[in-house]
Design a protein around this motif. Structure first.
Motif, short mmCIF file in Angstrom:
data_model
loop_
_atom_site.label_atom_id
_atom_site.label_comp_id
_atom_site.label_asym_id
_atom_site.label_seq_id
_atom_site.Cartn_x
_atom_site.Cartn_y
_atom_site.Cartn_z
N SER A 149 -7.57 14.64 0.90
CA SER A 149 -7.79 13.51 1.81
C SER A 149 -7.01 13.67 3.11
O SER A 149 -7.18 12.86 4.02
N ALA A 150 -6.17 14.67 3.18
CA ALA A 150 -5.38 14.97 4.38
C ALA A 150 -4.52 13.78 4.79
O ALA A 150 -4.39 13.48 5.98
N ARG A 151 -3.93 13.09 3.81
CA ARG A 151 -3.05 11.97 4.13
C ARG A 151 -2.09 11.74 2.98
O ARG A 151 -2.29 12.21 1.85
N ASN A 152 -1.05 10.97 3.24
CA ASN A 152 -0.08 10.61 2.20
C ASN A 152 -0.57 9.38 1.45
O ASN A 152 -1.11 8.44 2.04
N TRP A 153 -0.34 9.39 0.13
CA TRP A 153 -0.67 8.25 -0.73
C TRP A 153 0.57 7.87 -1.51
O TRP A 153 1.38 8.73 -1.89
N TYR A 194 -0.42 1.75 3.88
CA TYR A 194 -1.02 0.50 3.45
C TYR A 194 -0.13 -0.17 2.41
O TYR A 194 0.83 0.41 1.90
N SER A 195 -0.46 -1.41 2.09
CA SER A 195 0.13 -2.08 0.93
C SER A 195 -0.92 -2.12 -0.19
O SER A 195 -2.10 -1.89 0.05
N PHE A 196 -0.47 -2.41 -1.38
CA PHE A 196 -1.38 -2.54 -2.52
C PHE A 196 -1.43 -4.00 -2.95
O PHE A 196 -0.40 -4.67 -3.04
N GLY A 213 5.89 -0.01 -0.35
CA GLY A 213 7.17 0.69 -0.40
C GLY A 213 7.38 1.67 0.72
O GLY A 213 8.46 2.26 0.83
N PHE A 214 6.35 1.89 1.57
CA PHE A 214 6.46 2.87 2.64
C PHE A 214 5.68 2.37 3.86
O PHE A 214 4.76 1.57 3.75
N GLY A 215 6.06 2.86 5.03
CA GLY A 215 5.30 2.60 6.24
C GLY A 215 5.33 1.17 6.73
O GLY A 215 4.37 0.71 7.36
N LEU A 216 6.39 0.43 6.46
CA LEU A 216 6.49 -0.94 6.94
C LEU A 216 6.77 -0.93 8.44
O LEU A 216 7.74 -0.33 8.91
N ALA A 217 5.93 -1.67 9.17
CA ALA A 217 6.07 -1.69 10.63
C ALA A 217 7.05 -2.75 11.09
O ALA A 217 7.74 -2.60 12.08
N ASN A 218 7.08 -3.91 10.40
CA ASN A 218 8.00 -4.98 10.77
C ASN A 218 8.42 -5.72 9.51
O ASN A 218 7.95 -5.43 8.42
N PHE A 247 2.88 -7.70 5.65
CA PHE A 247 2.43 -6.49 4.99
C PHE A 247 1.47 -5.74 5.90
O PHE A 247 0.85 -6.31 6.81
N SER A 248 1.34 -4.45 5.66
CA SER A 248 0.29 -3.69 6.31
C SER A 248 -1.05 -4.00 5.65
O SER A 248 -1.12 -4.77 4.69
N TYR A 249 -2.11 -3.40 6.18
CA TYR A 249 -3.44 -3.61 5.61
C TYR A 249 -3.41 -3.32 4.12
O TYR A 249 -2.82 -2.34 3.68
N ALA A 250 -4.03 -4.20 3.33
CA ALA A 250 -3.95 -4.11 1.87
C ALA A 250 -5.12 -3.33 1.29
O ALA A 250 -6.28 -3.54 1.66
N SER A 251 -4.81 -2.43 0.40
CA SER A 251 -5.81 -1.76 -0.42
C SER A 251 -5.92 -2.53 -1.73
O SER A 251 -4.96 -2.59 -2.50
N ASP A 252 -7.08 -3.12 -1.98
CA ASP A 252 -7.24 -4.01 -3.13
C ASP A 252 -7.68 -3.23 -4.35
O ASP A 252 -8.38 -2.21 -4.25
N CYS A 253 -7.30 -3.75 -5.52
CA CYS A 253 -7.62 -3.07 -6.78
C CYS A 253 -9.05 -3.31 -7.22
O CYS A 253 -9.54 -2.66 -8.15
N ALA A 254 -9.74 -4.28 -6.60
CA ALA A 254 -11.11 -4.59 -7.02
C ALA A 254 -12.02 -3.41 -6.70
O ALA A 254 -12.06 -2.92 -5.57
#
Length: 443
Positions: free
Chosen positions: A305-309, A338-340, A376-381, A385-392
């Motif tokens: 995916s060429a990105r960190n997860w 992102y956040s979860f 746990g990572f990438g917090l801007a302020n 929260f950052s944009y959320a990735s939902d479990c649905a």
């Protein structure tokens, strides 16, 4: 005509919205129109709630002299929200549940509106009208009114009761539409009888009682925006050198041992022992009740995916000298920036946290996190929260059932079409009028 009705309903909705400033006092709206004329009413200040004394003073001026015929449309419940929600202001005019009411307001010689009338008890408005008119209320409906002889030389108080949304077979909009038809029928009968009247539409009590912020302690003056403080608990945030590092929020952090549930979200934890760096984060929540929750997260780069997860690797619970461990098994993951978020994270139903069988105490505990969000990572302020990735998941069980059924029907259709295309006709036929076909046989 339709544009005029829409503008009237838009005015009512805007009027009710402007005068819906916060108050904890129960309110009902009151609409009043007349075919004969009403005394003028000064526009109240924004947020003003009309008291019973103010209404009494106005009704005294309206019914001060001479006989009057009053139609009181008394609905079981009514609030200004009913006009904004079911009035069709923002959509097609045909969607409005108050078409006859709008037409009556437009065609009347004069009308007044009390968007926020102080409500005390159900019989207040009826008793007040009975006192001002000196007439007992007469309960009627459209059929009764059409055969009723009305003596216009004396005051008349005609009461028309209207239901609200208590019938489970009908929606609120359908009930209000039926009430509007009753209003239209009654007004048509009064017009046919050529009787001057004053109509009032209000409710026995509010349909929506919403506790709002009182303005009594707010400074007077003009303001464009009013801050409304909601009772929402802030997220749990762990900082390193003043910079946000880990954030967690949950409506409930329920834990259970042998059936007894405890909500840790109601307590304020200590975060001693928490840490975070570029690849790992550990949030340790220690509560005064003796429980400790630990959330271990890690992130790594995935070339595909060429990105960190990041993943929530494990959740550990310590209490009464026991330790229970639950593994995420990469079920809880999101891009590192992102956040979860998940509405329900449990260890016993639709499992996202799998009990670690190597720990004997784990089977005794259950976890149930409601409206759970973590980053746990990438917090801007430190506020959001950052944009959320939902479990649905995108494909629900219903979608999968539809896809499988559709695919099965498609295969049956293709198979049948293939069989039809394989049919062939004979290249020779036996003609009964000609010589029969003979097949020589060799001996």
């Amino acid at each position: 005509m339709a544009g005029s009705r829409c503008s009237i309903m838009a005015f009512l909705a805007l009027f009710f919205t402007l005068f819906s400033a916060g108050s904890s006092v129960a309110q009902v709206p009151l609409l009043m129109w007349s075919s004969d004329g009403l005394p003028p009413l000064a526009s109240p200040a924004a947020g003003h709630i009309t008291s019973k004394d103010q209404l009494t003073a106005y009704l005294t001026s309206a019914f001060g002299s001479g006989p009057h015929t009053v139609l009181l449309f008394l609905q079981d419940k009514l609030s200004k929200d009913d006009f904004t929600v079911f009035g069709g202001v923002f959509g097609n005019k045909q969607d409005s549940a108050f078409q006859n009411l709008e037409a009556a307001l437009q065609s009347s010689s004069s009308s007044v509106t009390f968007p926020a009338l102080e409500w005390s008890d159900s019989s207040a408005i009826l008793s007040l009208l009975q006192e001002k008119l000196g007439a007992s209320p007469l309960l009627v409906d459209a059929d009764t009114l059409s055969h009723l002889s009305i003596n216009t030389s004396a005051s008349n108080l005609l009461l028309i009761n209207l239901p609200y949304c208590t019938d489970l077979d009908k929606s609120c909009k359908e009930v209000l539409h039926d009430n509007d038809e009753i209003i239209g029928n009654v007004l048509s009968i009064m017009k046919d009888k050529n009787i001057l009247y004053t109509a009032i539409y209000t409710g026995l009590k509010p349909s929506r009682v919403i506790s709002e912020t009182s303005m009594s302690n707010q400074p007077a003056g003009r303001s464009l925006l009013q801050a409304v403080v909601f009772d929402v608990k802030p997220p749990i945030m762990f900082n390193v050198s003043g910079n946000p590092c880990i954030m967690l929020w949950a409506q409930n952090l329920n834990i259970s041992l042998s059936g007894a549930w405890i909500d840790l979200a109601a307590e304020t934890p200590s975060m001693t022992g928490s840490l975070c760096n570029g690849s790992n984060s550990l949030l340790v929540l220690s509560y005064a009740s003796g429980y400790t929750l630990s959330f271990a997260m890690s992130q790594r780069f995935y070339p595909v995916s060429a990105r960190n997860w990041f993943t929530l690797d494990s959740v550990q619970l310590q209490a009464n000298g026991l330790t229970a461990s639950f593994i995420g098994r990469r079920n809880i993951y999101a891009p590192a920036e992102y956040s979860f978020h998940c509405q329900s994270v449990t260890s016993f139903r639709d499992i996202l946290l799998v009990p670690n069988n190597t720990n004997q105490n784990t089977s005794l505990w259950r976890l149930n996190f409601v409206d759970f969000q973590i980053q746990g990572f990438g917090l801007a302020n430190g506020t959001d929260f950052s944009y959320a990735s939902d479990c649905a998941g995108f494909f629900t069980p219903g979608i999968w059932m539809g896809l499988v059924t559709g695919l099965l029907l498609l295969l049956i259709f293709v198979y049948g079409l293939h069989m039809i295309m394989q049919l062939h006709t004979m290249d020779r036929f036996d003609d009964p009028k000609g010589p029969s076909i003979s097949v020589p046989q060799s001996e």
